[in-house]
Design a protein around this motif. Sequence first.
Motif, mmCIF file in Angstrom:
data_model
loop_
_atom_site.group_PDB
_atom_site.id
_atom_site.type_symbol
_atom_site.label_atom_id
_atom_site.label_comp_id
_atom_site.label_asym_id
_atom_site.label_seq_id
_atom_site.Cartn_x
_atom_site.Cartn_y
_atom_site.Cartn_z
ATOM 1 N N UNK A 294 43.553 66.855 27.974
ATOM 2 C CA UNK A 294 44.442 66.731 29.124
ATOM 3 C C UNK A 294 44.725 65.282 29.479
ATOM 4 N N UNK A 295 43.695 64.441 29.397
ATOM 5 C CA UNK A 295 43.890 63.001 29.659
ATOM 6 C C UNK A 295 44.791 62.378 28.586
ATOM 7 N N UNK A 296 44.537 62.746 27.326
ATOM 8 C CA UNK A 296 45.322 62.167 26.225
ATOM 9 C C UNK A 296 46.799 62.519 26.361
ATOM 10 N N UNK A 297 47.089 63.779 26.618
ATOM 11 C CA UNK A 297 48.486 64.212 26.649
ATOM 12 C C UNK A 297 49.241 63.620 27.847
ATOM 13 N N UNK B 292 52.164 56.803 26.377
ATOM 14 C CA UNK B 292 52.643 56.781 24.990
ATOM 15 C C UNK B 292 52.699 58.174 24.383
ATOM 16 N N UNK B 293 51.895 59.091 24.876
ATOM 17 C CA UNK B 293 51.887 60.474 24.392
ATOM 18 C C UNK B 293 52.844 61.322 25.222
ATOM 19 N N UNK B 294 52.812 61.141 26.530
ATOM 20 C CA UNK B 294 53.665 61.913 27.440
ATOM 21 C C UNK B 294 55.151 61.671 27.184
ATOM 22 N N UNK C 284 45.564 60.185 20.883
ATOM 23 C CA UNK C 284 45.461 59.168 21.916
ATOM 24 C C UNK C 284 46.062 57.854 21.404
ATOM 25 N N UNK C 285 46.729 57.137 22.302
ATOM 26 C CA UNK C 285 47.406 55.891 21.931
ATOM 27 C C UNK C 285 46.450 54.872 21.317
#
Length: 157
Positions: free
Chosen positions: A22-25, A29-31, A76-77
């Motif tokens: 959830x944090x990664x998405x 840069x991912x969102x 993750x970025x």
Amino acid sequence: MELRGDRVVLRPVADGDAEVLGRIVREPEVAAWWSPPEDFRGKLAVVFAGEVIGAIQFAEETDPEFRRAGIDVFLTARYHGQGLGTDAVRTLARWLVQERGHHRLTIDPAAANTAAIRSYRKVGFRPVGTMRAYWRNHRTGLWQDGLLMDLLAEELT
């Protein structure tokens, strides 16, 4: 199921993975390319050096006349540009071809996501065409183009 790539391991998402994914998405840069899913069930965690660094998913068409699979991935970025996404996609692609019997794979990044497109080309995916107004950007509400790419089993690197 656990799939081992050259550098990453793909395994089913576990209960404890949802918070980190959830944090990664939600990283900017991912969102930019992914809207946060409701949950991560059915996805595979991408693990590098014991750390969950992203997720990868696939969808299969099992009709014998159209048997194919599609892939999607995010990392993750912090690990972008290191070949780990390429390794994850290649690992899943090999499994889909060798174990699941698919003759054709597709992937459909945003047409503006040049880093993802470059990564998928390294696996052997080729552009098929631009899909105009293909996906709605969850941040802006605007429709964006996607690039349809495919890979035949015999082209897998």
